[in-house]
Design a protein around this motif. Structure first.
Motif, PDB file in Angstrom:
ATOM      1  N   TYR A  26       0.828  -1.205   0.000  1.00 21.53           N
ATOM      2  CA  TYR A  26       0.000   0.000   0.000  1.00 21.53           C
ATOM      3  C   TYR A  26       0.864   1.257   0.000  1.00 21.53           C
ATOM      4  CZ  TYR A  26      -4.309  -2.571   0.564  1.00 21.53           C
ATOM      5  OH  TYR A  26      -5.383  -3.406   0.337  1.00 21.53           O
ATOM      6  N   THR A  27       1.920   1.259   0.792  1.00 19.14           N
ATOM      7  CA  THR A  27       2.783   2.433   0.867  1.00 19.14           C
ATOM      8  C   THR A  27       3.494   2.704  -0.450  1.00 19.14           C
ATOM      9  OG1 THR A  27       3.136   2.075   3.240  1.00 19.14           O
ATOM     10  CG2 THR A  27       4.725   3.477   2.088  1.00 19.14           C
ATOM     11  N   ASN A  28       4.007   1.662  -1.083  1.00 15.08           N
ATOM     12  CA  ASN A  28       4.848   1.831  -2.263  1.00 15.08           C
ATOM     13  C   ASN A  28       4.076   1.895  -3.572  1.00 15.08           C
ATOM     14  OD1 ASN A  28       7.133   1.717  -0.586  1.00 15.08           O
ATOM     15  ND2 ASN A  28       7.258  -0.520  -0.760  1.00 15.08           N
ATOM     16  N   ASN A  29       2.821   1.458  -3.565  1.00 17.09           N
ATOM     17  CA  ASN A  29       2.053   1.418  -4.805  1.00 17.09           C
ATOM     18  C   ASN A  29       0.733   2.179  -4.707  1.00 17.09           C
ATOM     19  OD1 ASN A  29       3.628  -0.638  -6.591  1.00 17.09           O
ATOM     20  ND2 ASN A  29       3.489  -1.637  -4.609  1.00 17.09           N
ATOM     21  N   VAL A  30      -0.126   1.755  -3.808  1.00 16.09           N
ATOM     22  CA  VAL A  30      -1.470   2.328  -3.754  1.00 16.09           C
ATOM     23  C   VAL A  30      -1.439   3.827  -3.464  1.00 16.09           C
ATOM     24  CG1 VAL A  30      -3.675   2.281  -2.541  1.00 16.09           C
ATOM     25  CG2 VAL A  30      -2.504   0.136  -3.088  1.00 16.09           C
ATOM     26  N   PHE A  31      -0.656   4.239  -2.494  1.00 16.32           N
ATOM     27  CA  PHE A  31      -0.674   5.634  -2.083  1.00 16.32           C
ATOM     28  C   PHE A  31       0.066   6.560  -3.043  1.00 16.32           C
ATOM     29  CE2 PHE A  31      -1.180   4.020   2.510  1.00 16.32           C
ATOM     30  CZ  PHE A  31      -2.533   3.838   2.291  1.00 16.32           C
ATOM     31  N   LYS A  32       0.610   6.005  -4.110  1.00 18.58           N
ATOM     32  CA  LYS A  32       1.220   6.825  -5.156  1.00 18.58           C
ATOM     33  C   LYS A  32       0.275   7.039  -6.343  1.00 18.58           C
ATOM     34  CE  LYS A  32       5.971   5.531  -4.004  1.00 18.58           C
ATOM     35  NZ  LYS A  32       7.238   4.931  -4.478  1.00 18.58           N
ATOM     36  N   VAL A  33      -0.917   6.473  -6.256  1.00 20.51           N
ATOM     37  CA  VAL A  33      -1.901   6.607  -7.323  1.00 20.51           C
ATOM     38  C   VAL A  33      -2.597   7.959  -7.221  1.00 20.51           C
ATOM     39  CG1 VAL A  33      -4.137   5.749  -8.152  1.00 20.51           C
ATOM     40  CG2 VAL A  33      -2.312   4.138  -7.597  1.00 20.51           C
ATOM     41  N   ASN A  34      -2.758   8.636  -8.341  1.00 18.67           N
ATOM     42  CA  ASN A  34      -3.566   9.843  -8.433  1.00 18.67           C
ATOM     43  C   ASN A  34      -4.911   9.462  -9.042  1.00 18.67           C
ATOM     44  OD1 ASN A  34      -1.651  11.702  -7.391  1.00 18.67           O
ATOM     45  ND2 ASN A  34      -0.626  11.770  -9.371  1.00 18.67           N
ATOM     46  N   PHE A  42     -19.399   6.299   8.925  1.00 20.90           N
ATOM     47  CA  PHE A  42     -19.356   7.313   7.875  1.00 20.90           C
ATOM     48  C   PHE A  42     -17.977   7.310   7.221  1.00 20.90           C
ATOM     49  CE2 PHE A  42     -22.874   8.625  10.432  1.00 20.90           C
ATOM     50  CZ  PHE A  42     -23.734   9.325   9.590  1.00 20.90           C
ATOM     51  N   MET A  43     -17.909   7.886   6.010  1.00 15.45           N
ATOM     52  CA  MET A  43     -16.646   7.987   5.293  1.00 15.45           C
ATOM     53  C   MET A  43     -16.302   9.457   5.088  1.00 15.45           C
ATOM     54  SD  MET A  43     -15.494   6.360   1.601  1.00 15.45           S
ATOM     55  CE  MET A  43     -14.683   4.923   2.357  1.00 15.45           C
ATOM     56  N   GLN A  44     -15.233   9.907   5.748  1.00 13.31           N
ATOM     57  CA  GLN A  44     -14.766  11.274   5.575  1.00 13.31           C
ATOM     58  C   GLN A  44     -13.966  11.403   4.276  1.00 13.31           C
ATOM     59  OE1 GLN A  44     -14.673   9.743   8.704  1.00 13.31           O
ATOM     60  NE2 GLN A  44     -16.446  10.947   9.360  1.00 13.31           N
ATOM     61  N   TRP A  45     -13.623  12.649   3.933  1.00 13.87           N
ATOM     62  CA  TRP A  45     -12.935  12.909   2.662  1.00 13.87           C
ATOM     63  C   TRP A  45     -11.624  12.146   2.541  1.00 13.87           C
ATOM     64  CZ3 TRP A  45     -12.372  13.861  -2.139  1.00 13.87           C
ATOM     65  CH2 TRP A  45     -11.156  14.313  -2.659  1.00 13.87           C
ATOM     66  N   ASN A  46     -10.796  12.163   3.567  1.00 13.16           N
ATOM     67  CA  ASN A  46      -9.510  11.471   3.483  1.00 13.16           C
ATOM     68  C   ASN A  46      -9.702   9.972   3.269  1.00 13.16           C
ATOM     69  OD1 ASN A  46      -7.925  13.743   3.709  1.00 13.16           O
ATOM     70  ND2 ASN A  46      -7.721  13.600   5.928  1.00 13.16           N
ATOM     71  N   GLU A  47     -10.704   9.401   3.914  1.00 11.50           N
ATOM     72  CA  GLU A  47     -10.995   7.985   3.731  1.00 11.50           C
ATOM     73  C   GLU A  47     -11.518   7.721   2.319  1.00 11.50           C
ATOM     74  OE1 GLU A  47     -12.226   7.166   8.421  1.00 11.50           O
ATOM     75  OE2 GLU A  47     -13.765   7.558   6.906  1.00 11.50           O
ATOM     76  N   PHE A  48     -12.331   8.609   1.811  1.00 10.67           N
ATOM     77  CA  PHE A  48     -12.848   8.485   0.447  1.00 10.67           C
ATOM     78  C   PHE A  48     -11.701   8.537  -0.560  1.00 10.67           C
ATOM     79  CE2 PHE A  48     -14.230  10.627  -3.460  1.00 10.67           C
ATOM     80  CZ  PHE A  48     -15.269   9.806  -3.871  1.00 10.67           C
ATOM     81  N   LEU A  49     -10.776   9.467  -0.359  1.00  7.11           N
ATOM     82  CA  LEU A  49      -9.648   9.595  -1.275  1.00  7.11           C
ATOM     83  C   LEU A  49      -8.786   8.338  -1.253  1.00  7.11           C
ATOM     84  CD1 LEU A  49      -7.954  11.246  -3.232  1.00  7.11           C
ATOM     85  CD2 LEU A  49      -6.817  12.298  -1.261  1.00  7.11           C
ATOM     86  N   GLU A  50      -8.542   7.787  -0.051  1.00  5.22           N
ATOM     87  CA  GLU A  50      -7.745   6.564   0.045  1.00  5.22           C
ATOM     88  C   GLU A  50      -8.449   5.402  -0.636  1.00  5.22           C
ATOM     89  OE1 GLU A  50      -5.968   3.570   3.478  1.00  5.22           O
ATOM     90  OE2 GLU A  50      -6.188   5.702   3.934  1.00  5.22           O
ATOM     91  N   LEU A  51      -9.776   5.333  -0.509  1.00  3.67           N
ATOM     92  CA  LEU A  51     -10.521   4.264  -1.176  1.00  3.67           C
ATOM     93  C   LEU A  51     -10.374   4.365  -2.690  1.00  3.67           C
ATOM     94  CD1 LEU A  51     -12.517   1.898  -1.214  1.00  3.67           C
ATOM     95  CD2 LEU A  51     -14.372   3.595  -1.223  1.00  3.67           C
ATOM     96  N   GLN A  52     -10.442   5.563  -3.233  1.00  5.95           N
ATOM     97  CA  GLN A  52     -10.295   5.724  -4.682  1.00  5.95           C
ATOM     98  C   GLN A  52      -8.906   5.278  -5.140  1.00  5.95           C
ATOM     99  OE1 GLN A  52     -13.166   6.291  -6.240  1.00  5.95           O
ATOM    100  NE2 GLN A  52     -13.914   6.429  -4.133  1.00  5.95           N
ATOM    101  N   GLN A  53      -7.896   5.567  -4.331  1.00  3.29           N
ATOM    102  CA  GLN A  53      -6.553   5.088  -4.662  1.00  3.29           C
ATOM    103  C   GLN A  53      -6.509   3.565  -4.676  1.00  3.29           C
ATOM    104  OE1 GLN A  53      -4.570   7.384  -1.481  1.00  3.29           O
ATOM    105  NE2 GLN A  53      -3.338   8.338  -3.079  1.00  3.29           N
ATOM    106  N   CYS A  54      -7.140   2.951  -3.679  1.00  8.81           N
ATOM    107  CA  CYS A  54      -7.176   1.483  -3.619  1.00  8.81           C
ATOM    108  C   CYS A  54      -7.880   0.904  -4.840  1.00  8.81           C
ATOM    109  CB  CYS A  54      -7.894   1.034  -2.346  1.00  8.81           C
ATOM    110  SG  CYS A  54      -6.985   1.313  -0.807  1.00  8.81           S
ATOM    111  N   LEU A  55      -9.045   1.457  -5.180  1.00  6.11           N
ATOM    112  CA  LEU A  55      -9.829   0.906  -6.280  1.00  6.11           C
ATOM    113  C   LEU A  55      -9.092   1.017  -7.610  1.00  6.11           C
ATOM    114  CD1 LEU A  55     -13.432   2.175  -5.408  1.00  6.11           C
ATOM    115  CD2 LEU A  55     -12.484  -0.118  -5.099  1.00  6.11           C
ATOM    116  N   VAL A  56      -8.470   2.167  -7.861  1.00  8.80           N
ATOM    117  CA  VAL A  56      -7.733   2.339  -9.106  1.00  8.80           C
ATOM    118  C   VAL A  56      -6.545   1.375  -9.159  1.00  8.80           C
ATOM    119  CG1 VAL A  56      -6.302   3.932 -10.453  1.00  8.80           C
ATOM    120  CG2 VAL A  56      -8.467   4.719  -9.467  1.00  8.80           C
TER     121      VAL A  56
END
Length: 309
Positions: free
Chosen positions: A105-113, A188-202
């Motif tokens: 997750y650190t090296n791949n997922v969190f580098k996704v835009n 609930f899903m806050q903005w930061n959690e939503f953004l992380e989910l989009q990174q995961c899905l992509v």
């Protein structure tokens, strides 16, 4: 079911005992009804950073510079924090007992835009999609967050996101995705959690496409085991992988092939991460900050872990 068990055993034997023998030939009769359009706008995402362990998806331009979300105001309504991801702090380090999934997750997922993958013009466009959905429900606006129904609406009704994945997201799937990242445990899903989910899905979608060699919208069960152990880095034993195959694969002709669809791939990815995090946390707390690969769960605690997903 007997055919599935036999196939699972065969897959695991091939995956663990002879990794050099790879057979990527797939039967063409089953994929006749699955055309290339399954992947939709993913072609625009081609040529991006290669994820180790998979195979590059050839074709298409680099994503970015795409189309904006129609009807979107120039200035975002959302007055919360600026777009920034929640660092995956708790379990970044490789573990003798749980594997190296945190490093993935650190090296791949969190580098996704994700905003680029969806062909938005700027990061704030994705934030605006979140804010517009949030404002529809006053209870959401009070919490600066969305719920499962809202997440489902965003994924299914935002044109650029819908065209990227080309699947219909269910409320149940959205609920478990929120639960995976619900660190405040408020539902609930806050903005930061939503953004992380989009990174995961992509990131997950890119991996899935790399292993779908015949572009049918499915991957073979043997590929799923390689992704889980080699790419994601989970330390999972063969009998557990066999259980995963039985739960998330489907058997199709000819010869009882086991295949995995993308929504099932997401379900596996979400639950593996959430359950491993939950168990690892309890392991560490029970042993003074050390990990042993074991912990004792009370009945109520077990139900809380399982029923939230």
């Amino acid at each position: 079911m007997s055919s599935l068990l036999k196939f699972g055993a065969k897959v695991l034997e091939s995956s663990f005992l002879d990794e050099g023998k790879r057979n990527h030939k797939k039967d063409k009769s089953y994929k006749a009804h699955k055309k290339m359009e399954y992947y939709g706008d993913y072609q625009q995402y081609g040529g991006g950073q290669h994820i180790a362990g998979g195979h590059s998806y050839a074709g298409g331009q680099h994503y970015g510079g795409g189309h904006s979300y129609s009807g979107m105001p120039q200035q975002p309504m959302y007055q919360g924090p600026p777009p920034s991801q929640q660092p995956y702090q708790m379990y970044q380090q490789p573990s003798q007992h749980y594997g190296s999934y945190g490093s993935y997750y650190t090296n791949n997922v969190f580098k996704v835009n994700a905003w680029e993958a969806y062909q938005f013009r700027q990061p704030s466009d994705l934030e605006m999609v979140f804010a517009q959905e949030m404002q529809k429900n006053p209870e959401n606006a009070i919490r600066n967050a969305i719920q499962a129904e809202d997440l489902m609406n965003v994924l299914n009704n935002t044109p650029s996101i819908r065209n990227f994945f080309r699947i219909n997201w269910s409320r149940e799937m959205c609920s478990i995705m929120i639960a995976m990242l619900d660190r405040s445990q408020d539902g609930f899903m806050q903005w930061n959690e939503f953004l992380e989910l989009q990174q995961c899905l992509v990131a997950w979608f890119k991996v899935f496409c790399q292993y779908d060699f015949d572009r049918s919208g499915f991957i073979d069960a043997s590929e799923l085991t390689r992704v889980i152990r080699q790419l994601f880095g989970y330390q999972i034993q063969p009998h557990t992988l066999e259980t995963i195959l039985k739960r998330y694969s489907r058997v199709v002709p000819p010869n009882g092939r086991c295949i995995i669809a993308f929504d099932d791939f997401v379900a596996v990815s979400v639950r593996l991460r959430a359950y491993t995090d939950a168990f690892r946390k309890r392991d560490s707390l029970a042993h003074g900050g050390n990990e042993t690969g074991n912990c004792t769960l009370g009945y109520d605690d077990f139900l809380r872990c399982v029923l939230c997903l």
